[in-house]
Design an enzyme around this catalytic site. Structure first.
Site, PDB file in Angstrom:
ATOM      1  N   ARG A   1       3.684  28.086  -0.659  1.00 55.62           N
ATOM      2  CA  ARG A   1       3.066  28.096   0.671  1.00 55.62           C
ATOM      3  C   ARG A   1       1.808  27.205   0.268  1.00 55.62           C
ATOM      4  NH1 ARG A   1      -1.236  31.174   2.627  1.00 55.62           N
ATOM      5  NH2 ARG A   1      -0.968  31.709   4.662  1.00 55.62           N
TER       6      ARG A   1
ATOM      7  N   LYS B   1      -7.114  27.920  -3.081  1.00 56.98           N
ATOM      8  CA  LYS B   1      -7.790  28.920  -3.405  1.00 56.98           C
ATOM      9  C   LYS B   1      -8.908  28.941  -4.543  1.00 56.98           C
ATOM     10  CE  LYS B   1      -4.220  32.170  -1.586  1.00 56.98           C
ATOM     11  NZ  LYS B   1      -3.392  33.270  -2.010  1.00 56.98           N
TER      12      LYS B   1
END
Length: 269
Positions: free
Chosen positions: A248, A214
């Site tokens: 995840r 991210k």
């Protein structure tokens, strides 16, 4: 010696042309299925399959388009594996058809707020559910995210959601919570969540961490998106003892190794 890690690894497969993390690398069904085989071989405990990007400012896709992306992939995976499969969608119709061909978990980044029919589907089935915190929508969430105390506000959000779902007759034992790293959060918010994520365990539900590749990792390191697997694994290792149940990630192997090393150090006398 091989160290067992008590955290489940969820491998990500984005069957989209505009994912922030892999640029449509697995848009083709066969490529996505091959990636599923690789993730399983690397040690994935769960596969998370999505057909609509939820990156900042992403455009919505039709139900028909989303179905055309994910259903063939889930169907083919079920031909060779019984691994738990999470369908990453906000649309009840997509979730329903995904469950019919073998998905076992619904991962709804809107926490069942986007599509009123999703709540009805959850009531009809006994599937597990992942609900996520997001300030705004994918189209607006990074405009001006603001919090007084980001972790406290996320906990308050989940308290409300869990109370609502329980009042609707849904067994809370089916629910995992995801604080939504990068979803309506600035760098400081994401770092605060990571530092204090164990506080979410006070809600009594398993916690999922989804930080893979991210933007905040790029803000810290200046590393481009496809090359953030190493720093993703570092964060995973740092969070090893923070009462997380699922991580995840895109690169399952790297995170598995980071967790094994972290676990070995933590267990040392």
């Amino acid at each position: 010696m091989s160290v067992e890690v008590p955290i489940q690894l969820m491998g990500i497969i984005n069957v989209t042309p505009d994912s922030f993390s892999d640029g449509g690398q697995y848009r083709d069904t066969e490529a996505a299925v091959d990636q599923a085989r690789s993730l399983i071989s690397d040690g994935a405990d769960i596969l998370d399959i999505g057909g609509e990007s939820t990156r900042p400012y992403a455009e919505n896709v039709s139900i028909e388009e989303e179905l055309s992306r994910v259903i063939p992939v889930i169907t083919k995976i079920r031909e060779f594996s019984d691994i738990p499969i999470s369908i990453d969608t906000m649309k009840a119709d997509v979730a329903r058809q995904a469950l019919q061909v073998g998905a076992t978990i619904i991962n709804d980044v809107s926490a069942l707020r986007h599509d009123p029919l999703m709540l009805e589907l959850v009531k009809e089935t006994d599937t597990d559910i992942i609900i996520m915190h997001m300030q705004g929508t994918p189209g607006t969430m990074q405009d001006a995210p603001s919090y007084s105390d980001v972790v406290a506000e996320i906990i308050a959000f989940f308290r409300e959601r869990l109370a609502f779902l329980e009042a609707e007759g849904i067994d809370l034992g089916r629910i995992t919570i995801d604080p939504g790293i990068g979803f309506g959060k600035k760098l400081a918010h994401n770092l605060s969540i990571l530092k204090h994520i164990e506080r979410l365990s006070s809600l009594g539900r398993p916690v999922l961490l989804g930080h893979s590749r991210k933007r905040f990792l790029g803000d810290i390191t200046n590393i481009d998106t496809p090359d953030r697997d190493l720093v993703t694994a570092v964060v995973s290792g740092l969070c090893q003892n923070k009462k997380i149940s699922i991580i995840r990630v895109h690169d399952v192997a790297a995170t598995k190794y980071a967790l094994q090393v972290s676990q070995a150090v933590n267990q040392a006398h």
